[in-house]
Design a protein around this motif. Structure first.
Motif, PDB file in Angstrom:
ATOM      1  N   ASP A  98       0.838  -1.195   0.000  1.00 42.23           N
ATOM      2  CA  ASP A  98       0.000   0.000   0.000  1.00 42.23           C
ATOM      3  C   ASP A  98       0.875   1.247   0.000  1.00 42.23           C
ATOM      4  OD1 ASP A  98      -2.376  -1.458   0.085  1.00 42.23           O
ATOM      5  OD2 ASP A  98      -2.398  -1.492   2.287  1.00 42.23           O
ATOM      6  N   ILE A  99       0.421   2.257  -0.698  1.00 45.72           N
ATOM      7  CA  ILE A  99       1.112   3.546  -0.680  1.00 45.72           C
ATOM      8  C   ILE A  99       0.710   4.280   0.598  1.00 45.72           C
ATOM      9  CG2 ILE A  99       1.362   5.780  -1.833  1.00 45.72           C
ATOM     10  CD1 ILE A  99       0.572   4.329  -4.462  1.00 45.72           C
ATOM     11  N   PRO A 100       1.683   4.713   1.403  1.00 41.57           N
ATOM     12  CA  PRO A 100       1.342   5.500   2.600  1.00 41.57           C
ATOM     13  C   PRO A 100       0.895   6.900   2.165  1.00 41.57           C
ATOM     14  CG  PRO A 100       3.718   5.306   2.389  1.00 41.57           C
ATOM     15  CD  PRO A 100       3.125   4.480   1.276  1.00 41.57           C
ATOM     16  N   LEU A 101      -0.383   7.033   1.896  1.00 41.06           N
ATOM     17  CA  LEU A 101      -0.914   8.212   1.221  1.00 41.06           C
ATOM     18  C   LEU A 101      -0.569   9.527   1.927  1.00 41.06           C
ATOM     19  CD1 LEU A 101      -4.433   6.841   0.181  1.00 41.06           C
ATOM     20  CD2 LEU A 101      -2.368   7.014  -1.221  1.00 41.06           C
ATOM     21  N   LYS A 102      -0.824   9.592   3.227  1.00 43.75           N
ATOM     22  CA  LYS A 102      -0.579  10.839   3.952  1.00 43.75           C
ATOM     23  C   LYS A 102       0.899  11.211   3.945  1.00 43.75           C
ATOM     24  CE  LYS A 102      -2.996  11.964   7.612  1.00 43.75           C
ATOM     25  NZ  LYS A 102      -3.953  12.929   7.032  1.00 43.75           N
ATOM     26  N   ASP A 103       1.748  10.211   4.162  1.00 38.35           N
ATOM     27  CA  ASP A 103       3.189  10.466   4.209  1.00 38.35           C
ATOM     28  C   ASP A 103       3.724  10.881   2.843  1.00 38.35           C
ATOM     29  OD1 ASP A 103       3.099   9.766   6.854  1.00 38.35           O
ATOM     30  OD2 ASP A 103       3.971   7.770   6.577  1.00 38.35           O
ATOM     31  N   TYR A 104       3.266  10.217   1.805  1.00 36.49           N
ATOM     32  CA  TYR A 104       3.738  10.550   0.460  1.00 36.49           C
ATOM     33  C   TYR A 104       3.241  11.930   0.039  1.00 36.49           C
ATOM     34  CZ  TYR A 104       6.233   6.349  -1.037  1.00 36.49           C
ATOM     35  OH  TYR A 104       7.168   5.354  -1.203  1.00 36.49           O
ATOM     36  N   ALA A 105       2.008  12.248   0.386  1.00 35.23           N
ATOM     37  CA  ALA A 105       1.468  13.566   0.071  1.00 35.23           C
ATOM     38  C   ALA A 105       2.267  14.647   0.799  1.00 35.23           C
ATOM     39  CB  ALA A 105      -0.003  13.649   0.460  1.00 35.23           C
ATOM     40  N   ALA A 106       2.570  14.408   2.073  1.00 36.00           N
ATOM     41  CA  ALA A 106       3.338  15.370   2.870  1.00 36.00           C
ATOM     42  C   ALA A 106       4.755  15.529   2.320  1.00 36.00           C
ATOM     43  CB  ALA A 106       3.380  14.923   4.330  1.00 36.00           C
ATOM     44  N   SER A 107       5.369  14.436   1.899  1.00 32.31           N
ATOM     45  CA  SER A 107       6.727  14.480   1.356  1.00 32.31           C
ATOM     46  C   SER A 107       6.777  15.285   0.067  1.00 32.31           C
ATOM     47  CB  SER A 107       7.249  13.066   1.100  1.00 32.31           C
ATOM     48  OG  SER A 107       7.357  12.337   2.301  1.00 32.31           O
TER      49      SER A 107
END
Length: 200
Positions: A98-107
């Motif tokens: 799974d893509i860690p959505l919140k973390d990737y968006a924040a990055s």
């Protein structure tokens, strides 16, 4: 700083209607990069605001993204950064993770806003410009506003930003430009035609 879906420009304005562009995007504009990254994360259009909302509470250090090296230090290039982000997402998906959505968006948001803010402030310092202003749709981004505000305070620069409702209001921006153009005696008769690619 003019940052939107179509523009990533650093412009020096010495006075009304006197501009000098010292930095510009070489490929994707900041807003365009936000929209494409958001689409990969399954977010609807407009991607930028949705990605920003998703990023709240995420770990901005979760994904290491490259900082482009350019010959003109005030120029922008977000294509390679966007590609690295998309490739990271695809790699996780291909491995059944799974893509860690919140973390990737924040990055992604953190990297884009870092580049926009740091280059703008560096240009202001190098050129001895005491006042910094942001405009365009991406100027509504809360993280960008906070970073610009902090950097301006650190370097004793005055910071100006439009109210949020005007950041994406093209009519208000055009009316404002028209007002100052008229005020400076620049007028045209009714034979004037539209010029869609007019340069500033």
């Amino acid at each position: 700083l003019i940052a939107s879906g179509g523009h990533s420009h650093i412009v020096i304005m010495h006075k009304e209607n006197e501009y000098k562009i010292i930095g510009r995007t070489l490929d994707d504009a900041a807003g365009e990069a936000f929209d494409k990254a958001a689409r990969v994360l399954g977010l609807s259009y407009p991607g930028g605001p949705n990605l920003s909302r998703l990023a709240i509470g995420g770990n901005k250090d979760a994904l290491l993204l490259p900082t482009p090296k350019l010959s003109n230090k005030y120029d922008f290039s977000f294509s390679g950064l966007k590609t690295a982000f998309i490739n990271s997402c695809h790699k996780l998906s291909q491995n059944g993770k799974d893509i860690p959505l919140k973390d990737y968006a924040a990055s992604f948001e953190s990297k884009i806003t870092d580049i926009l803010a740091e280059k703008t402030i560096e240009a202001a310092i190098d050129y001895g410009i005491p006042n910094v202003c942001i405009a365009g749709g991406v100027s509504a981004n809360t993280v960008l506003r906070e970073k610009m505000s902090e950097l301006c305070a650190k370097h004793n620069l005055k910071f100006y930003m439009p109210q949020l409702e005007f950041c994406t209001d093209n009519a208000a921006m055009i009316a404002s430009a028209g007002y100052f153009t008229y005020k400076n005696g620049i007028v045209a008769d009714l034979k004037l035609n539209a010029i869609p690619n007019l340069q500033i």
